[in-house]
Design a protein around this motif. Structure first.
Motif, short mmCIF file in Angstrom:
data_model
loop_
_atom_site.label_atom_id
_atom_site.label_comp_id
_atom_site.label_asym_id
_atom_site.label_seq_id
_atom_site.Cartn_x
_atom_site.Cartn_y
_atom_site.Cartn_z
N ALA A 40 -11.27 -24.98 -31.99
CA ALA A 40 -10.11 -25.13 -31.09
C ALA A 40 -10.54 -25.32 -29.50
O ALA A 40 -11.38 -24.20 -29.25
N PRO A 41 -9.73 -25.82 -28.77
CA PRO A 41 -10.04 -25.80 -27.25
C PRO A 41 -9.66 -24.36 -26.69
O PRO A 41 -8.92 -23.66 -27.13
N PRO A 42 -10.39 -23.77 -25.71
CA PRO A 42 -9.91 -22.79 -24.92
C PRO A 42 -8.49 -22.86 -24.58
O PRO A 42 -8.07 -24.02 -24.18
N PRO A 43 -7.97 -21.73 -24.13
CA PRO A 43 -6.56 -21.65 -23.59
C PRO A 43 -6.49 -22.27 -22.45
O PRO A 43 -7.25 -22.16 -21.66
N LEU A 44 -5.35 -23.03 -22.15
CA LEU A 44 -5.13 -23.38 -20.64
C LEU A 44 -4.77 -22.34 -19.66
O LEU A 44 -4.16 -21.36 -20.17
N PRO A 45 -5.12 -22.34 -18.70
CA PRO A 45 -4.60 -21.44 -17.58
C PRO A 45 -3.35 -21.50 -17.28
O PRO A 45 -2.84 -22.77 -17.41
N PRO A 46 -2.61 -20.41 -16.81
CA PRO A 46 -1.50 -20.70 -16.39
C PRO A 46 -0.99 -21.75 -15.31
O PRO A 46 -1.88 -21.87 -14.51
N PRO A 47 0.19 -22.08 -15.16
CA PRO A 47 0.48 -23.14 -14.05
C PRO A 47 0.21 -22.40 -12.96
O PRO A 47 0.73 -21.31 -12.80
N PRO A 48 -0.16 -22.93 -11.97
CA PRO A 48 -0.13 -22.41 -10.63
C PRO A 48 1.06 -22.02 -10.01
O PRO A 48 2.09 -22.70 -10.16
N PRO A 49 1.12 -20.77 -9.08
CA PRO A 49 2.71 -20.63 -8.55
C PRO A 49 3.18 -21.86 -7.40
O PRO A 49 2.08 -22.38 -6.95
N PHE A 50 4.19 -21.61 -7.36
CA PHE A 50 4.95 -22.65 -6.43
C PHE A 50 4.27 -22.53 -5.21
O PHE A 50 4.25 -21.10 -4.78
N GLY A 51 3.92 -23.43 -4.44
CA GLY A 51 3.37 -23.33 -3.19
C GLY A 51 1.95 -22.99 -2.96
O GLY A 51 1.32 -22.93 -1.79
N ALA A 52 1.18 -22.79 -4.26
CA ALA A 52 -0.15 -22.40 -4.15
C ALA A 52 -0.78 -23.63 -3.74
O ALA A 52 -0.52 -24.97 -4.08
N PRO A 53 -2.06 -23.47 -2.73
CA PRO A 53 -2.75 -24.79 -2.54
C PRO A 53 -3.52 -25.19 -3.72
O PRO A 53 -3.97 -24.60 -4.51
N LEU A 54 -3.61 -26.55 -3.99
CA LEU A 54 -4.33 -27.25 -5.09
C LEU A 54 -5.46 -28.23 -4.47
O LEU A 54 -5.25 -29.20 -4.26
N PRO A 55 -6.67 -27.65 -4.38
CA PRO A 55 -7.52 -28.31 -3.86
C PRO A 55 -7.82 -29.50 -4.67
O PRO A 55 -7.90 -29.72 -5.89
N VAL A 56 -8.27 -30.92 -4.04
CA VAL A 56 -8.72 -31.98 -4.61
C VAL A 56 -10.22 -31.92 -4.78
O VAL A 56 -10.99 -31.95 -3.93
N THR A 57 -10.73 -31.66 -6.11
CA THR A 57 -11.95 -31.56 -6.44
C THR A 57 -12.36 -32.94 -7.31
O THR A 57 -11.63 -32.89 -8.25
N PRO A 58 -13.78 -33.04 -7.32
CA PRO A 58 -14.27 -33.72 -8.38
C PRO A 58 -14.21 -33.19 -9.65
O PRO A 58 -14.25 -31.97 -10.05
#
Length: 204
Positions: free
Chosen positions: A2-20
């Motif tokens: 089984a794949p590892p569990p997904l992380p929780p969704p980021p909180p509203f307004g959290a910065p979401l860096p664009v990474t490769p």
């Protein structure tokens, strides 16, 4: 495994860096839908399905309207739905309508993505496109989770009596049925378009 569990969704307004994300690029290089008639148990668990729907909903959505919704078809309910479509097809005197239900009957899980445009300033076309992206996200997420998946429509996506059985409201459409399960055989690579013949560069 089984794949590892997904992380929780980021909180509203959290910065979401664009990474490769090279693993995503590798996935897309060999992405291939599985034939619907090869899909068997096990299907995603309830928690896995919840994760898949959460990922599917992370689609471009001009105006933040969420102009789509999900109808889950599994177990006895899916059998009953297919049986009612079968009866509808037989009432039309066209045996091909019933025959085409094999793709819906075989997989253990079907998710109908329903396009549900909202009135207002956002063009309906953009809302329809957003529903298509939700189908794509759901398809890709299921494959990335290690399941087989296939996005279909067929006659019961467009027939007025069939979509009434599904429970669509006026103005709604079926964007697609995403069929999910475990493939009994691995899909084979198919012909792909020659992208160079499809590209042009606009010049003034």
């Amino acid at each position: 495994m089984a794949p590892p569990p997904l992380p929780p969704p980021p909180p509203f307004g959290a910065p979401l860096p664009v990474t490769p994300a090279p693993e995503v690029l590798r996935f897309l290089t060999a992405r291939r839908s599985a034939s619907a008639v090869t899909l068997a148990e096990p299907a995603p668990s309830a928690s896995q399905l919840a994760d898949l729907l959460r990922l599917a909903a992370r689609a471009p959505d001009h105006g933040k309207l969420a102009p789509w919704r999900f109808v889950i078809l599994e177990g006895g309910a899916k059998v009953s739905f297919a049986d009612r479509l079968d009866a509808l097809g037989q009432s039309r005197g066209d045996p091909t309508l019933s025959a085409k239900l094999v793709k819906l009957r075989t997989p253990p899980l079907a998710v109908a993505v329903v396009s549900s445009p909202k009135p207002g300033a956002i063009p309906e076309w953009e809302q329809l496109l957003s529903a298509g992206v939700v189908c794509t996200n759901l398809l890709y997420a299921a494959l990335a989770m290690g399941f087989g998946a296939n996005w279909i429509t067929d006659w019961y996506s467009y027939d007025s009596e069939a979509i009434a059985i599904l429970g669509l409201n006026p103005g709604e459409r079926v964007a697609g049925f995403v069929l999910i399960g475990t493939p009994r055989e691995m899909p084979m690579e198919r012909d792909r378009p020659d992208v160079d013949t499809l590209v042009s560069y606009w010049e003034p």
